[in-house]
Motif scaffolding. Structure first.
Motif, PDB file in Angstrom:
ATOM      1  N   ASN A   1       0.825  -1.210   0.000  1.00  0.00           N
ATOM      2  CA  ASN A   1       0.000   0.000   0.000  1.00  0.00           C
ATOM      3  C   ASN A   1       0.859   1.260   0.000  1.00  0.00           C
ATOM      4  O   ASN A   1       0.533   2.244  -0.672  1.00  0.00           O
ATOM      5  N   PHE A   2       1.959   1.243   0.756  1.00  0.00           N
ATOM      6  CA  PHE A   2       2.876   2.388   0.779  1.00  0.00           C
ATOM      7  C   PHE A   2       3.427   2.668  -0.620  1.00  0.00           C
ATOM      8  O   PHE A   2       3.470   3.813  -1.067  1.00  0.00           O
ATOM      9  N   PHE A   3       3.820   1.625  -1.326  1.00  0.00           N
ATOM     10  CA  PHE A   3       4.368   1.817  -2.673  1.00  0.00           C
ATOM     11  C   PHE A   3       3.301   2.340  -3.633  1.00  0.00           C
ATOM     12  O   PHE A   3       3.592   3.180  -4.486  1.00  0.00           O
ATOM     13  N   PHE A   4       2.049   1.869  -3.479  1.00  0.00           N
ATOM     14  CA  PHE A   4       0.962   2.415  -4.304  1.00  0.00           C
ATOM     15  C   PHE A   4       0.722   3.884  -3.952  1.00  0.00           C
ATOM     16  O   PHE A   4       0.497   4.716  -4.830  1.00  0.00           O
ATOM     17  N   GLU A   5       0.777   4.186  -2.661  1.00  0.00           N
ATOM     18  CA  GLU A   5       0.595   5.569  -2.229  1.00  0.00           C
ATOM     19  C   GLU A   5       1.685   6.469  -2.804  1.00  0.00           C
ATOM     20  O   GLU A   5       1.402   7.554  -3.326  1.00  0.00           O
ATOM     21  N   ALA A   6       2.928   6.024  -2.725  1.00  0.00           N
ATOM     22  CA  ALA A   6       4.025   6.808  -3.304  1.00  0.00           C
ATOM     23  C   ALA A   6       3.820   6.993  -4.807  1.00  0.00           C
ATOM     24  O   ALA A   6       4.133   8.049  -5.359  1.00  0.00           O
ATOM     25  N   GLY A   7       3.257   5.980  -5.457  1.00  0.00           N
ATOM     26  CA  GLY A   7       2.973   6.085  -6.891  1.00  0.00           C
ATOM     27  C   GLY A   7       1.963   7.172  -7.223  1.00  0.00           C
ATOM     28  O   GLY A   7       1.944   7.682  -8.343  1.00  0.00           O
TER      29      GLY A   7
END
Length: 190
Positions: A6-12
């Protein structure tokens, strides 16, 4: 692992989050992710030039400083006159889900306080990235960039950043690749 995904999607999201100040400049467009990438390179350079700061911490601050904007959006200086954002809540909400959440929170608190040498350099990198963008748009004919430049320079905290800003403003942004006048530009070979 789900929180990390989820963090990586958020950063995206930052790839799709526009920097909003350009609407007032009248031209230009940039995502928060594009801004953060170049600001991180600038931060690395300033930290190495300084020679006494924790380069890794400067890199982390530059890389993470706008992550909350995935949740809050990017607010330009006009927006900030009227809109109150709870960036601390955005930071805390994300930090609770990360195995390095305490480090993330402390890093952004240090950046926001802007009292350490590393934080001052990271802030300068953030501003120098804007100055580079302004210079690029000035060179393409945007006459308002000259009006914005002095305000960006006044936000700089280090002498190195101020000197670099002067050099940036005096350098043609489109000439970095055209460094010689050989026959390459005529025949495509040396």
């Amino acid at each position: 692992m789900k929180h990390l995904a989820n963090f990586f999607f958020e950063a995206g999201m930052l790839k799709r989050t526009p920097r909003t100040g350009f609407q007032f400049l009248g031209s230009g467009a940039e995502s928060v992710a594009e801004h953060s990438f170049r600001a991180t390179l600038i931060g690395y350079t300033l930290a190495r030039l300084d020679g006494c700061v924790d380069v890794g911490k400067v890199l982390q601050m530059c890389l993470f400083h706008d992550i909350p904007e995935a949740r809050t959006g990017d607010l330009n200086y006009v927006n900030k006159k009227y809109v109150q954002v709870d960036e601390k809540k955005a930071v805390d909400d994300l930090a609770r889900t990360l195995p390095f959440g305490d480090d993330y929170r402390a890093l952004l608190e240090e950046f926001a306080a802007a009292e350490s040498d590393e934080a001052r350099i990271a802030h300068d990198a953030d501003q120098l990235e804007m100055i580079l963008a302004l210079k690029e748009y000035k060179d393409l004919g945007n006459r308002y960039a000259d009006e914005w430049y002095p305000f960006s320079v006044r936000r700089l905290r280090t002498e190195t950043a101020r000197r670099l800003a002067e050099t940036i403003w005096a350098t043609d942004s489109s000439r970095w690749w055209f460094d010689d006048d050989t026959d390459w530009w005529v025949r495509g070979r040396r």
